[in-house]
Design a protein around this motif. Structure first.
Motif, PDB file in Angstrom:
ATOM      1  N   ARG A 186     -13.072  70.646 -64.194  1.00 54.80           N
ATOM      2  CA  ARG A 186     -14.462  70.578 -64.646  1.00 54.80           C
ATOM      3  C   ARG A 186     -15.053  71.963 -64.876  1.00 54.80           C
ATOM      4  N   LEU A 187     -14.741  72.899 -63.971  1.00 53.23           N
ATOM      5  CA  LEU A 187     -15.427  74.188 -63.971  1.00 53.23           C
ATOM      6  C   LEU A 187     -14.653  75.307 -64.670  1.00 53.23           C
ATOM      7  N   ALA A 188     -13.328  75.259 -64.610  1.00 51.04           N
ATOM      8  CA  ALA A 188     -12.537  76.373 -65.157  1.00 51.04           C
ATOM      9  C   ALA A 188     -11.194  75.874 -65.657  1.00 51.04           C
ATOM     10  N   PRO A 189     -11.178  74.995 -66.651  1.00 45.37           N
ATOM     11  CA  PRO A 189      -9.924  74.384 -67.111  1.00 45.37           C
ATOM     12  C   PRO A 189      -8.965  75.366 -67.746  1.00 45.37           C
ATOM     13  N   ASP A 190      -9.428  76.589 -68.057  1.00 47.47           N
ATOM     14  CA  ASP A 190      -8.547  77.555 -68.713  1.00 47.47           C
ATOM     15  C   ASP A 190      -7.475  78.115 -67.783  1.00 47.47           C
ATOM     16  N   TYR A 191      -7.489  77.760 -66.476  1.00 50.35           N
ATOM     17  CA  TYR A 191      -6.417  78.222 -65.603  1.00 50.35           C
ATOM     18  C   TYR A 191      -5.067  77.739 -66.085  1.00 50.35           C
ATOM     19  N   LYS A 192      -5.033  76.641 -66.830  1.00 45.78           N
ATOM     20  CA  LYS A 192      -3.779  76.066 -67.339  1.00 45.78           C
ATOM     21  C   LYS A 192      -3.276  76.780 -68.594  1.00 45.78           C
ATOM     22  N   THR A 211       5.114  75.526 -61.874  1.00 42.69           N
ATOM     23  CA  THR A 211       4.823  76.512 -60.833  1.00 42.69           C
ATOM     24  C   THR A 211       3.711  77.445 -61.276  1.00 42.69           C
ATOM     25  N   ARG A 212       3.770  77.874 -62.537  1.00 46.79           N
ATOM     26  CA  ARG A 212       2.733  78.774 -63.062  1.00 46.79           C
ATOM     27  C   ARG A 212       1.347  78.116 -62.980  1.00 46.79           C
ATOM     28  N   VAL A 213       1.268  76.865 -63.366  1.00 48.45           N
ATOM     29  CA  VAL A 213      -0.022  76.162 -63.344  1.00 48.45           C
ATOM     30  C   VAL A 213      -0.519  76.009 -61.907  1.00 48.45           C
ATOM     31  N   GLU A 214       0.382  75.662 -60.988  1.00 47.90           N
ATOM     32  CA  GLU A 214      -0.010  75.513 -59.591  1.00 47.90           C
ATOM     33  C   GLU A 214      -0.495  76.834 -59.006  1.00 47.90           C
ATOM     34  N   LEU A 215       0.207  77.929 -59.308  1.00 45.40           N
ATOM     35  CA  LEU A 215      -0.184  79.219 -58.767  1.00 45.40           C
ATOM     36  C   LEU A 215      -1.507  79.681 -59.367  1.00 45.40           C
ATOM     37  N   ALA A 216      -1.676  79.494 -60.667  1.00 44.21           N
ATOM     38  CA  ALA A 216      -2.946  79.854 -61.294  1.00 44.21           C
ATOM     39  C   ALA A 216      -4.086  79.053 -60.672  1.00 44.21           C
ATOM     40  N   ALA A 217      -3.836  77.775 -60.387  1.00 47.27           N
ATOM     41  CA  ALA A 217      -4.848  76.953 -59.733  1.00 47.27           C
ATOM     42  C   ALA A 217      -5.183  77.504 -58.351  1.00 47.27           C
ATOM     43  N   LEU A 218      -4.175  77.954 -57.621  1.00 45.96           N
ATOM     44  CA  LEU A 218      -4.402  78.502 -56.285  1.00 45.96           C
ATOM     45  C   LEU A 218      -5.289  79.743 -56.359  1.00 45.96           C
ATOM     46  N   TYR A 219      -5.020  80.629 -57.300  1.00 45.56           N
ATOM     47  CA  TYR A 219      -5.879  81.803 -57.485  1.00 45.56           C
ATOM     48  C   TYR A 219      -7.320  81.371 -57.761  1.00 45.56           C
ATOM     49  N   ARG A 220      -7.493  80.423 -58.664  1.00 47.58           N
ATOM     50  CA  ARG A 220      -8.837  80.003 -59.062  1.00 47.58           C
ATOM     51  C   ARG A 220      -9.579  79.306 -57.920  1.00 47.58           C
ATOM     52  N   VAL A 221      -8.860  78.491 -57.150  1.00 47.09           N
ATOM     53  CA  VAL A 221      -9.501  77.804 -56.028  1.00 47.09           C
ATOM     54  C   VAL A 221      -9.947  78.810 -54.969  1.00 47.09           C
TER      55      VAL A 221
END
Length: 258
Positions: A251-257, A23-33
């Motif tokens: 590719r652009l911001a892998p640190d979201y994970k 869930t944390r990874v998905e939410l962080a991805a949502l913020y970044r997208v």
């Protein structure tokens, strides 16, 4: 990743299960997208998620963090009363915590929400005609849309009006303010937010042209909606696009994970 961030990541992953970490990874991805598509607002707005397998706990971001800084380990967990599970947690946005309580507390079918201030949506939120059936995204989102008068002081009374206004709808426009999009998944919440902005952009361009708008009549709108949601050729929940969005993030911001 700095050494302090690496230690924080180890501490977080050591204290949460696999479901919460996902869930944390998905939410962080949502913020970044959202940031990637210029749908952020400095440190404001809020995006939240219900913790998988822990439905009465929610994740939000630390107030002051910009969307392009949000990481999985940096998200803050709060309980159903909006209290953080970590007494040393950083400052949280009261409005964001309230949204998590009001939305997730009233809608067990919702796992993610996006609250945004996109200028195009704010502009449509500030006119009497509201969102008009002028485009395809307006058609497939219009039936799930409701409206609410904006209030700055979001007290408990406002929270009750907020929940009542939302009802079982999945999108709400706050007049003169912004929008709220709900989803069962991060993909679905983003899909609705992205195409709400697109529908508002189209409407503003049509209105700016000065020509008479060509509205889609209500019977055709209803027929198109039925056809869209019965179609097996396309998904209207964001799943068609989400994998590609994650590849772009990788590719652009892998640190979201992190």
């Amino acid at each position: 990743m700095t050494e302090s961030n690496r230690v924080q990541l180890q501490e977080i992953t050591g204290h949460c299960g696999e479901a919460e970490w996902k869930t944390r990874v998905e939410l962080a991805a949502l913020y970044r997208v959202l940031d990637l598509y210029d749908m952020s607002d400095l440190a404001n707005q809020e995006v939240g998620a219900r913790v998988a397998q822990q439905p009465d706990h929610y994740l939000v971001h630390a107030y002051g963090d910009f969307y392009d800084e949000v990481t999985a380990s940096g998200l803050i967990k709060v309980d159903a009363q909006g209290k953080t599970t970590d007494p040393e947690a950083p400052w949280l946005n009261d409005g964001g915590v309230n949204l998590a309580k009001w939305i997730f507390g009233a809608r067990p079918d919702v796992n993610y929400f996006v609250h945004g201030h996109c200028e195009d949506v704010m502009a449509v939120a500030s006119i009497e005609s509201k969102l008009l059936p002028l485009s395809q995204p307006a058609v497939y989102l219009g039936h799930m849309l409701t409206y609410l008068e904006y209030e700055f002081d979001e007290d408990d009374s406002f929270g009750q009006r907020f929940q009542e206004a939302f009802g079982q709808n999945n999108i709400m426009i706050s007049h003169n303010h912004g929008y709220y999009c709900l989803g069962r998944s991060a993909a679905e919440a983003f899909f609705r937010a992205y195409y709400l902005r697109q529908a508002c952009r189209v409407q503003l361009k049509v209105m700016a042209s000065g020509d008479k708008p060509h509205l889609i009549d209500p019977q055709r709108v209803a027929r198109y909606q039925d056809q869209m949601y019965q179609s097996t050729d396309y998904n209207y929940d964001g799943t068609t696009e989400w994998a590609g969005l994650l590849r772009r993030l990788d590719r652009l911001a892998p640190d979201y994970k992190d």
